[in-house]
Design an enzyme around this catalytic site. Structure first.
Site, PDB file in Angstrom:
ATOM      1  N   ASN A 264      43.855  29.707  -5.502  1.00 18.03           N
ATOM      2  CA  ASN A 264      43.937  28.271  -5.246  1.00 18.03           C
ATOM      3  C   ASN A 264      45.360  27.729  -5.365  1.00 18.03           C
ATOM      4  OD1 ASN A 264      43.924  25.424  -6.785  1.00 18.03           O
ATOM      5  ND2 ASN A 264      42.373  25.441  -5.195  1.00 18.03           N
TER       6      ASN A 264
ATOM      7  N   LYS B 160      40.834  24.015 -23.317  1.00 14.33           N
ATOM      8  CA  LYS B 160      40.732  25.115 -22.351  1.00 14.33           C
ATOM      9  C   LYS B 160      39.566  25.986 -22.760  1.00 14.33           C
ATOM     10  CE  LYS B 160      42.990  26.691 -18.737  1.00 14.33           C
ATOM     11  NZ  LYS B 160      43.853  25.956 -17.782  1.00 14.33           N
TER      12      LYS B 160
ATOM     13  N   GLY C 101      38.333  24.089 -13.170  1.00 11.93           N
ATOM     14  CA  GLY C 101      38.589  25.487 -12.812  1.00 11.93           C
ATOM     15  C   GLY C 101      39.919  26.011 -13.333  1.00 11.93           C
ATOM     16  N   ASP C 102      40.069  27.291 -13.236  1.00 14.46           N
ATOM     17  CA  ASP C 102      41.331  28.003 -13.486  1.00 14.46           C
ATOM     18  C   ASP C 102      41.123  29.360 -12.810  1.00 14.46           C
ATOM     19  OD1 ASP C 102      43.952  27.689 -15.302  1.00 14.46           O
ATOM     20  OD2 ASP C 102      43.303  29.757 -15.515  1.00 14.46           O
TER      21      ASP C 102
ATOM     22  N   THR D 177      47.006  21.301  -7.171  1.00 19.45           N
ATOM     23  CA  THR D 177      47.963  22.080  -7.966  1.00 19.45           C
ATOM     24  C   THR D 177      49.127  22.501  -7.077  1.00 19.45           C
ATOM     25  OG1 THR D 177      46.136  22.880  -9.309  1.00 19.45           O
ATOM     26  CG2 THR D 177      48.219  24.076  -9.486  1.00 19.45           C
TER      27      THR D 177
HETATM   28  P1  NDP Z   1      42.608  31.998  -8.592  1.00 22.21           P
HETATM   29  O1  NDP Z   1      41.550  32.723  -9.312  1.00 22.21           O
HETATM   30  O2  NDP Z   1      42.250  31.114  -7.447  1.00 22.21           O
HETATM   31  O3  NDP Z   1      43.735  33.006  -8.078  1.00 22.21           O
HETATM   32  C1  NDP Z   1      44.450  33.808  -8.962  1.00 22.21           C
HETATM   33  C2  NDP Z   1      45.445  34.637  -8.183  1.00 22.21           C
HETATM   34  O4  NDP Z   1      46.381  35.220  -9.085  1.00 22.21           O
HETATM   35  C3  NDP Z   1      44.787  35.780  -7.438  1.00 22.21           C
HETATM   36  O5  NDP Z   1      45.541  36.081  -6.292  1.00 22.21           O
HETATM   37  C4  NDP Z   1      44.877  36.897  -8.465  1.00 22.21           C
HETATM   38  O6  NDP Z   1      44.829  38.189  -7.894  1.00 22.21           O
HETATM   39  C5  NDP Z   1      46.220  36.630  -9.092  1.00 22.21           C
HETATM   40  N1  NDP Z   1      46.210  37.157 -10.480  1.00 22.21           N
HETATM   41  C6  NDP Z   1      45.403  36.762 -11.482  1.00 22.21           C
HETATM   42  N2  NDP Z   1      45.624  37.482 -12.591  1.00 22.21           N
HETATM   43  C7  NDP Z   1      46.581  38.329 -12.270  1.00 22.21           C
HETATM   44  C8  NDP Z   1      47.236  39.348 -12.991  1.00 22.21           C
HETATM   45  N3  NDP Z   1      46.945  39.636 -14.298  1.00 22.21           N
HETATM   46  N4  NDP Z   1      48.197  40.019 -12.343  1.00 22.21           N
HETATM   47  C9  NDP Z   1      48.506  39.740 -11.072  1.00 22.21           C
HETATM   48  N5  NDP Z   1      47.906  38.803 -10.329  1.00 22.21           N
HETATM   49  C10 NDP Z   1      46.959  38.107 -10.927  1.00 22.21           C
HETATM   50  O7  NDP Z   1      43.362  31.148  -9.724  1.00 22.21           O
HETATM   51  P2  NDP Z   1      44.381  29.929  -9.561  1.00 22.21           P
HETATM   52  O8  NDP Z   1      45.151  30.038  -8.301  1.00 22.21           O
HETATM   53  O9  NDP Z   1      43.634  28.700  -9.853  1.00 22.21           O
HETATM   54  O10 NDP Z   1      45.352  30.207 -10.796  1.00 22.21           O
HETATM   55  C11 NDP Z   1      46.628  30.807 -10.674  1.00 22.21           C
HETATM   56  C12 NDP Z   1      47.522  30.274 -11.775  1.00 22.21           C
HETATM   57  O11 NDP Z   1      47.643  28.863 -11.632  1.00 22.21           O
HETATM   58  C13 NDP Z   1      47.016  30.503 -13.206  1.00 22.21           C
HETATM   59  O12 NDP Z   1      48.112  30.733 -14.065  1.00 22.21           O
HETATM   60  C14 NDP Z   1      46.369  29.171 -13.550  1.00 22.21           C
HETATM   61  O13 NDP Z   1      46.315  28.975 -14.943  1.00 22.21           O
HETATM   62  C15 NDP Z   1      47.342  28.232 -12.869  1.00 22.21           C
HETATM   63  N6  NDP Z   1      46.870  26.877 -12.624  1.00 22.21           N
HETATM   64  C16 NDP Z   1      45.737  26.637 -11.893  1.00 22.21           C
HETATM   65  C17 NDP Z   1      45.325  25.342 -11.680  1.00 22.21           C
HETATM   66  C18 NDP Z   1      44.120  25.021 -10.870  1.00 22.21           C
HETATM   67  O14 NDP Z   1      43.822  23.841 -10.712  1.00 22.21           O
HETATM   68  N7  NDP Z   1      43.413  25.989 -10.322  1.00 22.21           N
HETATM   69  C19 NDP Z   1      46.061  24.189 -12.231  1.00 22.21           C
HETATM   70  C20 NDP Z   1      47.288  24.546 -12.913  1.00 22.21           C
HETATM   71  C21 NDP Z   1      47.630  25.848 -13.102  1.00 22.21           C
HETATM   72  P3  NDP Z   1      43.465  39.040  -7.928  1.00 22.21           P
HETATM   73  O15 NDP Z   1      42.575  38.420  -6.905  1.00 22.21           O
HETATM   74  O16 NDP Z   1      43.895  40.416  -7.594  1.00 22.21           O
HETATM   75  O17 NDP Z   1      42.924  38.924  -9.316  1.00 22.21           O
HETATM   76  O1  2IT Z   2      45.973  24.709 -15.985  1.00 24.50           O
HETATM   77  C1  2IT Z   2      45.495  23.662 -15.506  1.00 24.50           C
HETATM   78  O2  2IT Z   2      46.083  22.584 -15.596  1.00 24.50           O
HETATM   79  C2  2IT Z   2      44.206  23.752 -14.825  1.00 24.50           C
HETATM   80  N1  2IT Z   2      43.653  24.837 -14.688  1.00 24.50           N
HETATM   81  C3  2IT Z   2      43.541  22.496 -14.313  1.00 24.50           C
HETATM   82  C4  2IT Z   2      42.790  21.806 -15.404  1.00 24.50           C
HETATM   83  C5  2IT Z   2      41.949  20.640 -14.987  1.00 24.50           C
HETATM   84  O3  2IT Z   2      41.263  20.120 -15.882  1.00 24.50           O
HETATM   85  O4  2IT Z   2      41.942  20.234 -13.823  1.00 24.50           O
END
Ligand code: NDP
Ligand code: 2IT
Length: 444
Positions: free
Chosen positions: A239, A125, A164-165, A208
């Protein structure tokens, strides 16, 4: 168990101030105690002591210039945690809260998550405390180019493959890839989540969220239930959340709430995802703008309030520790029957206890959200073969992988004395795969 508590004590002492990393490791160590008791070979080879120590940790300076010409400095990270079963694989997070402890918790979770997918991916990561919010496209590009100028020497299609994350989506992956290619003069699958016209995989954007719902379907099926007709909320509006909601709605559920870090929207008629997508994906706006277009819906300040909505299904898709004991108790009181985690570690240990004690179906992150990295694995496979699968092909494979993860976790839970406990099942199932690979490869 004495061994695991000694390992935990040493870990806390050696890695002070990394609360989230401690939390993630503690849960896994608790789950795998019966495995260690039954198989002393893992104890003898010190597999646990080795697996909690990253193979490599990189911390670097990221200097860049903002639009006014002012110099800005951020900190970059890449933790290459485990290459036992494949190249390091895991996302990059750009968010002001990023620090080494956060990246290590995410990297550690990623090892077992990736193992559960059944694909050949190790765990890693990275990220930065850079905040993309409010930055221009040019600023984001300059930051990404500077970040990659250092990262380039550590990654590669067969070495370490970031994605991404939070704060890193298609735009950022594009800028990062462009700079990698420019420096290395190699066009290869070094990042996943790429654009569809330059090596990306169909379904990666949706993976996801869709995966969370495929996993939820499996959990509900075990109780003779389906998603159709249920009510749900999904926190976050990025996302993970958007595509969780899309699939949930396709399968006939009514999603009544979404949020961002400022507050949440309650739409009792069901969230209009086209509006959310326009606000978040195109305009990069705030969720509160939703009510301007849908005045029957209400906006509430404070992101934790979303867990007070009365629903059958809770889908935490924002960030770590967003559901504590209090929120879990409220959800249970309001009749929640299932929780599937899209975010990484969104429920605190106390919240998980509340769900499990009350018979709530609970899908832990490293199982339920593995669809994202799984389709990243499929993207790597397509890049190696220089082919591109159809949406249907990739989606079918994703479904198959989520089914495989559910089966692995529920069987491991059963075998190690915790039937129905998918936290134990996911931790044990992932651990066994990585531990056996480590034994095979000698002392590395
Ligand atoms: P994005 O950046 O696309 O979206 C994040 C969302 O979560 C936004 O709505 C954001 O609000 C909110 N958020 C982030 N931090 C906080 C916080 N401290 N308190 C409250 N709301 C928060 O990210 P993702 O959707 O990709 O990620 C969301 C979660 O999913 C994370 O935990 C990530 O690790 C996990 N994840 C993502 C994957 C991926 O492929 N993208 C895969 C597996 C897990 P705001 O805009 O106000 O910051
Ligand atoms: O938390 C996760 O699994 C991710 N953000 C996706 C990682 C990846 O390599 O696609």
């Amino acid at each position: 168990m004495v061994i695991t508590s000694e390992i935990m004590d040493r870990l806390v002492e050696k890695n002070p101030g990394e609360a989230e990393f401690h939390q993630a490791v503690h849960e896994v160590l608790t789950s795998i105690e019966p495995v260690l008791e039954r198989h002393p070979k893992y104890v003898k080879a010190k597999i646990v002591e080795r697996i909690v120590e990253p193979e490599r940790q990189i911390i670097f300076r990221v200097p860049w210039q903002d639009d006014t010409g002012e110099v800005q400095i951020n900190r970059g990270f890449r933790v290459e945690f485990s290459s036992a079963i494949g190249p390091y694989k895991g996302g990059l997070r750009f968010h002001p809260t990023v620090n080494l402890g956060i990246i290590k918790f995410l990297g550690f979770e990623q090892i077992l998550k990736n193992a559960l997918t059944g694909l050949a991916m190790g765990g890693g990561k990275g990220g930065s405390d850079f905040d993309p919010k409010g930055k221009s496209d040019d600023e984001v590009m300059r930051f990404c180019q500077s970040f990659m100028t250092e990262l380039v020497r550590h990654i590669g299609a067969d070495t370490d493959v970031p994605a991404g994350d939070i704060g890193v989506g298609g735009r950022e992956i594009g800028f990062l890839f462009g700079q990698y290619k420019r420096i290395k003069n190699v066009f290869e699958g070094v990042l996943t989540g790429k654009g569809l016209n330059w090596g990306g995989s169909l379904v990666r954007t949706e993976a996801t969220g869709y995966g969370v719902i495929y996993f939820l379907e499996e959990m509900l099926k075990s109780k003779g239930e389906t998603i159709e007709g249920k009510t749900a909320v999904s926190s976050g509006s990025g996302n993970a959340s958007i595509y969780t909601v899309e699939k949930c709605q396709q399968l006939g559920a009514k999603v009544v709430g979404m949020s961002d870090s400022n507050g949440y929207v309650h739409d009792p008629e069901g969230i209009r995802l086209d509006t959310v997508r326009r606000i978040k994906e195109i305009e990069r706006g705030r969720i509160k703008e939703y009510v301007e277009e849908h005045p029957h819906a209400t906006y509430h300040e404070g992101w934790k309030g979303i867990w007070s909505l009365k629903v059958d299904i809770a889908l935490p898709n924002a960030t770590e520790n967003e559901i504590g004991r209090e929120e879990a108790e409220l959800l249970v009181k309001n009749g929640v029957i299932a929780v599937a985690e899209g975010a990484n570690m969104p429920s605190t240990p106390e919240a998980i206890e509340v769900f499990l004690e009350n018979g709530v179906l609970f899908g832990p992150a490293k199982a339920a959200n593995a669809g994202g990295v799984a389709v990243s694995g499929l993207e790597m496979a397509q890049n190696s073969q220089r082919v591109a699968w159809t949406f249907e092909e990739a989606d079918e494979k994703l479904k198959g992988i989520m089914h495989h993860i559910y089966t692995t976790a529920s069987e491991a839970a059963e075998e190690y004395g915790a039937p129905g406990n998918l936290v134990v099942g996911a931790n044990v199932g992932g651990f066994l795969k990585v531990a056996d690979a480590m034994l095979d490869q000698g002392l590395v």
